[in-house]
Design a protein around this motif. Sequence first.
Motif, PDB file in Angstrom:
ATOM      1  N   LEU A 209       0.802  -1.220   0.000  1.00  0.00           N
ATOM      2  CA  LEU A 209       0.000   0.000   0.000  1.00  0.00           C
ATOM      3  C   LEU A 209       0.835   1.270   0.000  1.00  0.00           C
ATOM      4  N   ASP A 210       1.841   1.305   0.873  1.00  0.00           N
ATOM      5  CA  ASP A 210       2.665   2.511   0.980  1.00  0.00           C
ATOM      6  C   ASP A 210       3.393   2.808  -0.329  1.00  0.00           C
ATOM      7  N   ARG A 211       3.915   1.761  -0.962  1.00  0.00           N
ATOM      8  CA  ARG A 211       4.653   1.958  -2.216  1.00  0.00           C
ATOM      9  C   ARG A 211       3.725   2.480  -3.299  1.00  0.00           C
ATOM     10  N   PHE A 212       2.518   1.929  -3.366  1.00  0.00           N
ATOM     11  CA  PHE A 212       1.574   2.384  -4.384  1.00  0.00           C
ATOM     12  C   PHE A 212       1.165   3.835  -4.129  1.00  0.00           C
ATOM     13  N   GLN A 213       0.838   4.147  -2.869  1.00  0.00           N
ATOM     14  CA  GLN A 213       0.388   5.503  -2.557  1.00  0.00           C
ATOM     15  C   GLN A 213       1.489   6.529  -2.817  1.00  0.00           C
ATOM     16  N   LYS A 214       2.719   6.161  -2.515  1.00  0.00           N
ATOM     17  CA  LYS A 214       3.821   7.080  -2.781  1.00  0.00           C
ATOM     18  C   LYS A 214       3.981   7.325  -4.273  1.00  0.00           C
ATOM     19  N   ARG A 215       3.740   6.308  -5.079  1.00  0.00           N
ATOM     20  CA  ARG A 215       3.924   6.429  -6.528  1.00  0.00           C
ATOM     21  C   ARG A 215       2.769   7.150  -7.204  1.00  0.00           C
ATOM     22  N   PHE A 216       1.517   6.884  -6.762  1.00  0.00           N
ATOM     23  CA  PHE A 216       0.351   7.402  -7.484  1.00  0.00           C
ATOM     24  C   PHE A 216      -0.499   8.377  -6.680  1.00  0.00           C
ATOM     25  N   GLY A 217      -0.095   8.675  -5.452  1.00  0.00           N
ATOM     26  CA  GLY A 217      -0.770   9.730  -4.707  1.00  0.00           C
ATOM     27  C   GLY A 217      -2.071   9.352  -4.056  1.00  0.00           C
ATOM     28  N   CYS A 218      -2.503   8.117  -4.144  1.00  0.00           N
ATOM     29  CA  CYS A 218      -3.713   7.680  -3.459  1.00  0.00           C
ATOM     30  C   CYS A 218      -3.614   6.184  -3.188  1.00  0.00           C
ATOM     31  N   ALA A 219      -4.395   5.733  -2.240  1.00  0.00           N
ATOM     32  CA  ALA A 219      -4.385   4.311  -1.906  1.00  0.00           C
ATOM     33  C   ALA A 219      -5.155   3.535  -2.975  1.00  0.00           C
ATOM     34  N   PRO A 220      -4.733   2.320  -3.292  1.00  0.00           N
ATOM     35  CA  PRO A 220      -5.476   1.515  -4.266  1.00  0.00           C
ATOM     36  C   PRO A 220      -6.722   0.930  -3.636  1.00  0.00           C
ATOM     37  N   ALA A 221      -7.640   0.485  -4.467  1.00  0.00           N
ATOM     38  CA  ALA A 221      -8.800  -0.254  -3.972  1.00  0.00           C
ATOM     39  C   ALA A 221      -8.348  -1.667  -3.631  1.00  0.00           C
ATOM     40  N   MET A 222      -8.817  -2.174  -2.509  1.00  0.00           N
ATOM     41  CA  MET A 222      -8.435  -3.512  -2.073  1.00  0.00           C
ATOM     42  C   MET A 222      -9.599  -4.482  -2.283  1.00  0.00           C
ATOM     43  N   TRP A 223      -9.267  -5.752  -2.540  1.00  0.00           N
ATOM     44  CA  TRP A 223     -10.304  -6.776  -2.699  1.00  0.00           C
ATOM     45  C   TRP A 223      -9.786  -8.107  -2.164  1.00  0.00           C
ATOM     46  N   HIS A 224     -10.305  -8.503  -1.003  1.00  0.00           N
ATOM     47  CA  HIS A 224      -9.958  -9.807  -0.435  1.00  0.00           C
ATOM     48  C   HIS A 224     -11.041 -10.189   0.559  1.00  0.00           C
ATOM     49  N   SER A 225     -10.943 -11.373   1.108  1.00  0.00           N
ATOM     50  CA  SER A 225     -12.027 -11.929   1.917  1.00  0.00           C
ATOM     51  C   SER A 225     -12.184 -11.263   3.275  1.00  0.00           C
ATOM     52  N   HIS A 226     -11.198 -10.502   3.734  1.00  0.00           N
ATOM     53  CA  HIS A 226     -11.292  -9.883   5.048  1.00  0.00           C
ATOM     54  C   HIS A 226     -11.860  -8.468   5.006  1.00  0.00           C
ATOM     55  N   LEU A 227     -12.284  -8.000   3.845  1.00  0.00           N
ATOM     56  CA  LEU A 227     -12.907  -6.684   3.761  1.00  0.00           C
ATOM     57  C   LEU A 227     -14.282  -6.713   4.425  1.00  0.00           C
ATOM     58  N   SER A 228     -14.690  -5.593   4.998  1.00  0.00           N
ATOM     59  CA  SER A 228     -16.041  -5.489   5.555  1.00  0.00           C
ATOM     60  C   SER A 228     -17.064  -5.464   4.422  1.00  0.00           C
TER      61      SER A 228
END
Length: 502
Positions: A209-228
């Motif tokens: 997450l940190d690497r992506f946000q540093k590169r593109f300025g926002c957090a990516p959308a996440m998709w996995h079984s532990h999401l609310s």
Amino acid sequence: VWGEAAGEVSPKKLKYIVAKHKAKPMPKAVRDFIDWVADYTMSPRGFVLKMALSVPAGLEPPKPAKGYQIVDSDKELKLTDKQRAVAAILSDGVARIAADIGREADVSAGVVKALVGKGLVEEVDIYNPAPCKKPDPFREGAALSEDQGAIAGILKDAVKSGGYHASLLDGVTGAGKTEVYFEAVAAALKKGKQVLILLPEIALSNAFLDRFQKRFGCAPAMWHSHLSKGARRTTWRGVAEGHTKVVIGARSALFLPYQHLGLIVVDEEHDPAYKQEDGVIYHARDMAVVRAHMGGFPVCLVSATPSLETIHNAWLGRYEHLHLPDRFGGARMPDIEAIDMRVDKCDAQHFISPTLKNEIIDTVRSGSQVMLFLNRRGYAPLTLCRSCGHRMECPRCTAWLVEHKSNSNLQCHHCGYATRPPQHCPECSEADSFAACGPGVERVYEEAKAYFPDANILMMASDTAENNDQLRKMLQDIKDDKIGKFINLISVLLVKLKIQST
């Protein structure tokens, strides 16, 4: 409605449309992919379709939450310190829910609502925005080496030219493969396309997450079984409407109804977690290649240790083989030394050798951290009777029961069976005759605490990091050096994580 009917249809088979969801239709490329997967895996179409429509609530328009924003007012009001703190938070004109305001201003929700009666704050409807709606592909990325730049150029050209292109990005650990394919992600975003980055485990996505946000300025959308449920609904609808631009997820993210998918990256493509072995049986890596071929866009498989299937396809020329031979920045591989435990003997019932103990001391004195890795959960992998040699086995699958001191249980790591340790041996009836044999992560943790009583030692395993939030906090504490904030001795005991996403 899946498509036009073919041939004569009996009126008795027609059904009335009683309502229409306010959602965009599923693109033809997604429907064709679902049909193909159903045919290839010999699964009913509905089973595959259910994976794409896994969030029925996403078909409905999002319900607004009650938010609060400041009202332009010239009235001079007598405000308490807490009310002034709320007013300062809301002074930027952005509406927030009461809980968020209270957390930022360190006040209760009642303080916020009291300002409504004073006419300084008003209630408004607010909606959760689609995640990763506006990543910035023009932000400057990391400085690439000559080899990295050349491979990044090949990936960017594949995205720019359009059409199907499969590649294997192969490089040693630390070669900078992520920064290379980030350049392809940026190229896809510049074309207004959506991007999917598949990861095999939730643990990998946290560090990402940190690497992506540093590169593109926002957090990516996440998709996995532990999401609310709420997060899944927001992400699903954001993808279906085309607002969410980048998704980072586990294998099931492949079946989200993307409107404008233009690039798929399968990171750690060799990992067995991409295999779905119940319900619809498929391999997400292979299905990602099919999805890219049917959609007419590039797919990039990434690994430091490519699978046999992938490297074979690269040798046959089906995938373009892109190789990074060196670690980034001239970093070298670590020195590895094997310790012969027959020579470097430990004390009885101990498992940290004298040489390893001394190396730990030298390392922490230099200000560095230490990680002891053991791929065995629990305290001991085997419990046996000292009198008759009886081994405690699982009654359901005959595997050895693993002792867990943390909850005083004997557990089977295959089927999940658990029981309390018996007071008497079930074979010879001898009392208090059981002995723990071999080391588990809890046992090495106990030994490390005895050797280094003043150290702050963190034990990280699937038993202690049961969900994504706990794991993220542990990893962040290690990264922020909070584990050793008040002491100089740090040791991190890490067992192989078995938290896998579906």
